[in-house]
Design a protein around this motif. Structure first.
Motif, PDB file in Angstrom:
ATOM      1  N   LYS A  20       0.776  -1.210   0.126  1.00 18.12           N
ATOM      2  CA  LYS A  20       0.014   0.161  -0.045  1.00 18.12           C
ATOM      3  C   LYS A  20       1.083   1.306   0.043  1.00 18.12           C
ATOM      4  N   ALA A  21       0.382   2.283  -0.794  1.00 19.57           N
ATOM      5  CA  ALA A  21       1.327   3.405  -1.007  1.00 19.57           C
ATOM      6  C   ALA A  21       1.463   4.405   0.290  1.00 19.57           C
ATOM      7  N   LEU A  22       2.619   4.838   0.849  1.00 19.08           N
ATOM      8  CA  LEU A  22       2.603   5.852   1.754  1.00 19.08           C
ATOM      9  C   LEU A  22       2.588   6.967   1.097  1.00 19.08           C
ATOM     10  N   ILE A  23       1.682   7.899   1.472  1.00 16.14           N
ATOM     11  CA  ILE A  23       1.710   9.206   0.772  1.00 16.14           C
ATOM     12  C   ILE A  23       1.898  10.583   1.982  1.00 16.14           C
ATOM     13  N   ASN A  24       2.186  11.668   1.358  1.00 18.17           N
ATOM     14  CA  ASN A  24       2.420  12.846   1.735  1.00 18.17           C
ATOM     15  C   ASN A  24       1.386  14.016   1.240  1.00 18.17           C
ATOM     16  N   MET A  25       1.025  14.823   1.975  1.00 21.82           N
ATOM     17  CA  MET A  25       0.134  15.820   1.499  1.00 21.82           C
ATOM     18  C   MET A  25       0.940  16.825   0.994  1.00 21.82           C
ATOM     19  N   CYS A  26       0.514  17.451  -0.119  1.00 19.58           N
ATOM     20  CA  CYS A  26       1.346  18.376  -1.016  1.00 19.58           C
ATOM     21  C   CYS A  26       0.582  19.590  -0.861  1.00 19.58           C
ATOM     22  N   TRP A  27       1.257  20.960  -0.696  1.00 20.46           N
ATOM     23  CA  TRP A  27       0.537  22.064  -0.667  1.00 20.46           C
ATOM     24  C   TRP A  27       1.202  23.055  -1.941  1.00 20.46           C
ATOM     25  N   ALA A  28       0.658  23.954  -2.191  1.00 17.86           N
ATOM     26  CA  ALA A  28       0.858  24.885  -3.516  1.00 17.86           C
ATOM     27  C   ALA A  28       2.179  25.452  -3.091  1.00 17.86           C
ATOM     28  N   ASN A  29       1.984  26.256  -1.747  1.00 18.80           N
ATOM     29  CA  ASN A  29       2.951  27.096  -1.350  1.00 18.80           C
ATOM     30  C   ASN A  29       3.471  26.727   0.076  1.00 18.80           C
ATOM     31  N   ARG A  30       3.866  25.391   0.221  1.00 20.06           N
ATOM     32  CA  ARG A  30       4.434  25.047   1.504  1.00 20.06           C
ATOM     33  C   ARG A  30       5.128  23.529   1.103  1.00 20.06           C
ATOM     34  N   TYR A  31       6.042  23.323   2.156  1.00 19.04           N
ATOM     35  CA  TYR A  31       6.583  21.992   2.009  1.00 19.04           C
ATOM     36  C   TYR A  31       5.429  20.689   2.315  1.00 19.04           C
ATOM     37  N   ASP A  32       5.744  19.727   1.954  1.00 16.59           N
ATOM     38  CA  ASP A  32       4.863  18.442   1.962  1.00 16.59           C
ATOM     39  C   ASP A  32       4.642  18.152   3.617  1.00 16.59           C
ATOM     40  N   ASN A  33       3.243  17.993   3.899  1.00 16.28           N
ATOM     41  CA  ASN A  33       2.966  17.822   5.084  1.00 16.28           C
ATOM     42  C   ASN A  33       2.945  18.884   6.121  1.00 16.28           C
ATOM     43  N   TYR A  34       2.970  20.195   5.577  1.00 10.17           N
ATOM     44  CA  TYR A  34       3.227  21.536   6.448  1.00 10.17           C
ATOM     45  C   TYR A  34       2.110  21.628   7.301  1.00 10.17           C
ATOM     46  N   TYR A  35       0.715  21.306   6.909  1.00  7.90           N
ATOM     47  CA  TYR A  35      -0.415  21.077   7.699  1.00  7.90           C
ATOM     48  C   TYR A  35      -0.773  19.741   8.044  1.00  7.90           C
ATOM     49  N   ASP A  36       0.116  19.032   9.078  1.00  8.43           N
ATOM     50  CA  ASP A  36      -0.385  17.710   9.056  1.00  8.43           C
ATOM     51  C   ASP A  36      -1.384  17.632  10.361  1.00  8.43           C
ATOM     52  N   ASP A  37      -1.763  18.696  10.776  1.00 10.78           N
ATOM     53  CA  ASP A  37      -2.817  18.702  11.883  1.00 10.78           C
ATOM     54  C   ASP A  37      -3.704  19.795  11.879  1.00 10.78           C
ATOM     55  N   CYS A  38      -4.854  19.384  11.118  1.00 12.97           N
ATOM     56  CA  CYS A  38      -5.877  20.447  10.725  1.00 12.97           C
ATOM     57  C   CYS A  38      -7.015  20.253  11.083  1.00 12.97           C
ATOM     58  N   TYR A  39      -7.077  19.317  12.329  1.00 12.10           N
ATOM     59  CA  TYR A  39      -8.426  19.220  12.986  1.00 12.10           C
ATOM     60  C   TYR A  39      -9.338  20.506  13.449  1.00 12.10           C
ATOM     61  N   GLY A  40     -10.573  20.498  13.037  1.00 13.90           N
ATOM     62  CA  GLY A  40     -11.234  21.883  13.131  1.00 13.90           C
ATOM     63  C   GLY A  40     -11.278  22.808  11.932  1.00 13.90           C
ATOM     64  N   ASP A  41     -10.230  22.495  11.263  1.00 15.38           N
ATOM     65  CA  ASP A  41     -10.240  23.714   9.857  1.00 15.38           C
ATOM     66  C   ASP A  41     -11.126  22.975   8.948  1.00 15.38           C
ATOM     67  N   ILE A  42     -11.641  23.920   7.950  1.00 13.44           N
ATOM     68  CA  ILE A  42     -12.508  23.563   6.784  1.00 13.44           C
ATOM     69  C   ILE A  42     -11.913  23.538   5.618  1.00 13.44           C
ATOM     70  N   MET A  43     -12.741  22.577   4.711  1.00 15.90           N
ATOM     71  CA  MET A  43     -11.897  22.286   3.591  1.00 15.90           C
ATOM     72  C   MET A  43     -13.034  22.948   2.505  1.00 15.90           C
ATOM     73  N   GLY A  44     -12.706  23.650   1.474  1.00 15.04           N
ATOM     74  CA  GLY A  44     -13.775  24.251   0.496  1.00 15.04           C
ATOM     75  C   GLY A  44     -13.102  23.779  -1.123  1.00 15.04           C
ATOM     76  N   ARG A  45     -14.103  23.802  -1.993  1.00 14.55           N
ATOM     77  CA  ARG A  45     -13.648  23.475  -3.329  1.00 14.55           C
ATOM     78  C   ARG A  45     -14.490  24.385  -4.217  1.00 14.55           C
ATOM     79  N   PRO A  46     -13.893  25.532  -4.673  1.00 13.77           N
ATOM     80  CA  PRO A  46     -14.494  26.555  -5.560  1.00 13.77           C
ATOM     81  C   PRO A  46     -15.018  25.982  -6.768  1.00 13.77           C
TER      82      PRO A  46
END
Length: 482
Positions: free
Chosen positions: A456-482
């Motif tokens: 099974k693949a081990l993955i990182n989160m990628c961000w446009a303006n940050r290094y991988d996994n910069y926000y690895d604890d986002c509990y309570g934050d909100i996701m949006g899809r314009p």
């Protein structure tokens, strides 16, 4: 080989326990393959040589520690030598020098010596010459009893016993390796670059007692090899790059193995592609033809040359198995135009300067203007055509358009719920703005950084303006899809 040597006397005396002092004709130690630490085992075995042939065994006085204090000395079938002892404290004679293999020791100044052996078929002892010969593999316990008559008290002789344990490796002359050539490929994954495999020992006898030494001909190739006694296989791990000849000696028998180590790399470990478009994956360091696979065929397909075509919105893992090693890329298929949005955000982060006062100028940005400038390319302005709203207002716009995805969660991430171009709104500030939002970041997809033992693949989160996994604890934050 271990010695437990204990003195007993009918007179009131106490003696120190005795331990083994081994006189070896070759003067080197063999290393047991059953050492506790794999890394230690491999490290030692590279420098040892096997003890074979004529080997004297001498019992002498000293400290008897716990079993862990002993250095195990393994014997091979056919080893033989003189079995003697000395104890200066009791004025026993010094052990006779073993100048020839047939030297006999008929008496020890009035000391009567007898032997008993536990372990059939392993060792034979000539009680007249005190020579031993190892005739089979396994464990044999030899017990020596020595009686010395005291002239002043002949009816109460001093009695000494010593227990001597022979650990003898089995004959390997009829054993063959499952294969004589091994190719290993390393893939960087969380800093781990070793590759590993096993080679079975065919027609192999019991390996409870075994010795291993080996040499590697190429300094550019590093290898660690040890014996798995239970499975009767060689466990091999290697790193570096190149081809080497590995010469092994197992229980005194020589084997040869050709070992090739290569380094694999892939041109993309993360990518996003518009639906209906294609992207090409290439593997370097392998001369053969990779067998490409996809975990979700409905999302993207891949042909034999590594050409990937986006079929349906979502994320799949495209991978190839090469000599037991898996390497791959996380491919996200997005709506038409979204690749332009994410690429623009990445470019702004790399080439422009962060400044809130100058956020709308060409060479500057802040978090919300980066999002606004990126989405402007596909006609989404978050309600303001000529000015970027704040992060909170961008989230409020998404809410009105029913574009919010709820709270961020690891569960959704692992299911590849999020897509490149999605927005993470950070909440919790007491700023009087919508939901206390104070920051926004653009999600840029997933990156494969390795595979677990189940594939099974081990993955990182990628961000446009940050290094991988910069926000690895986002509990309570909100996701949006314009």
């Amino acid at each position: 080989m271990r010695l437990i040597f204990e003195a007993k006397s009918t007179k009131i005396r106490s003696f120190l326990a005795f331990t083994l002092a081994i006189v070896c004709a070759l003067g080197v130690w063999a290393v047991p393959a059953s050492a506790k630490s794999k890394s230690k085992k491999a490290e030692i075995s590279k420098t040892v040589e096997l003890n074979t042939g004529y080997r004297d065994v001498v019992m002498s006085n000293g400290y008897q520690g716990s079993e862990d204090d002993y250095n195990y000395d393994y014997f091979n079938i056919g080893d033989h030598g003189l079995l003697t002892f000395s104890n200066d404290y009791l004025q026993f004679p010094e052990c006779p020098p073993a100048t020839t293999e047939t030297q006999a020791v008929d008496e020890f100044n009035g000391i009567n010596i007898t032997y008993t052996v536990e372990g059939e078929g392993v060792v034979e002892i000539d009680e007249k010459t005190h020579n031993y010969t190892l005739t089979g593999g396994g464990k044999a316990t030899v017990t020596l009893e020595a009686k010395k008559v005291d002239e002043e008290d002949p009816d109460e002789p001093e009695v000494f016993t010593g227990t001597y344990v022979f650990l003898v490796t089995e004959d390997m002359t009829g054993v063959t390796l499952e294969k004589n050539e091994v190719a290993l490929y390393t893939v960087p994954a969380y800093g781990i670059t070793d590759a590993s495999t096993t080679v079975a020992l065919l027609d192999c006898p019991d390996m409870t007692y075994s010795t291993l030494s080996y040499t590697v001909s190429n300094k550019k190739v590093s290898a660690e090899i040890y014996i798995n006694e239970r499975k009767r296989v060689l466990d091999i791990s290697a790193s570096g790059k190149g081809t080497a000849t590995v010469n092994l000696i197992i229980n005194g028998t020589a084997f040869e193995l050709k070992l090739t180590v290569g380094k694999l790399s892939i041109n993309k470990d993360t990518c996003y592609v518009d639906k209906g478009k294609t992207v090409k994956l290439k593997i370097s360091g392998y001369s053969g033809k990779p067998d490409w696979q996809t975990t979700v065929k409905s999302v993207a397909t891949v042909n034999s040359s590594g050409k990937v075509k986006g079929k349906k919105i979502g994320t799949t893992i495209i991978y190839a198995d090469i000599e037991g090693v898996r390497i791959g890329c996380a491919v996200s298929v997005v709506k038409k135009g979204m690749t332009k949005v994410v690429n623009k955000a990445i470019k702004i982060g790399k080439t422009c300067k962060y400044s809130q006062p100058k956020r709308m100028q060409k060479k500057y940005y802040d978090c919300s203007s980066l999002v606004w400038k990126s989405y402007k390319q596909i006609g989404k302005y978050f309600g303001l055509r000529y000015w970027a709203p704040t992060a909170a207002d961008e989230a409020k716009w998404c809410s009105k358009k029913k574009k919010l995805l709820g709270k961020w969660s690891w569960k959704k991430l692992k299911k590849f719920t999020y897509r490149p171009g999605d927005l993470l709104f950070r909440v919790g500030a007491k700023n009087g703005r919508y939901k206390g939002i104070y920051h926004v970041e653009m999600f840029a997809g997933y990156r494969v950084v390795g595979f677990d033992k189940k594939g099974k693949a081990l993955i990182n989160m990628c961000w446009a303006n940050r290094y991988d996994n910069y926000y690895d604890d986002c509990y309570g934050d909100i996701m949006g899809r314009p």
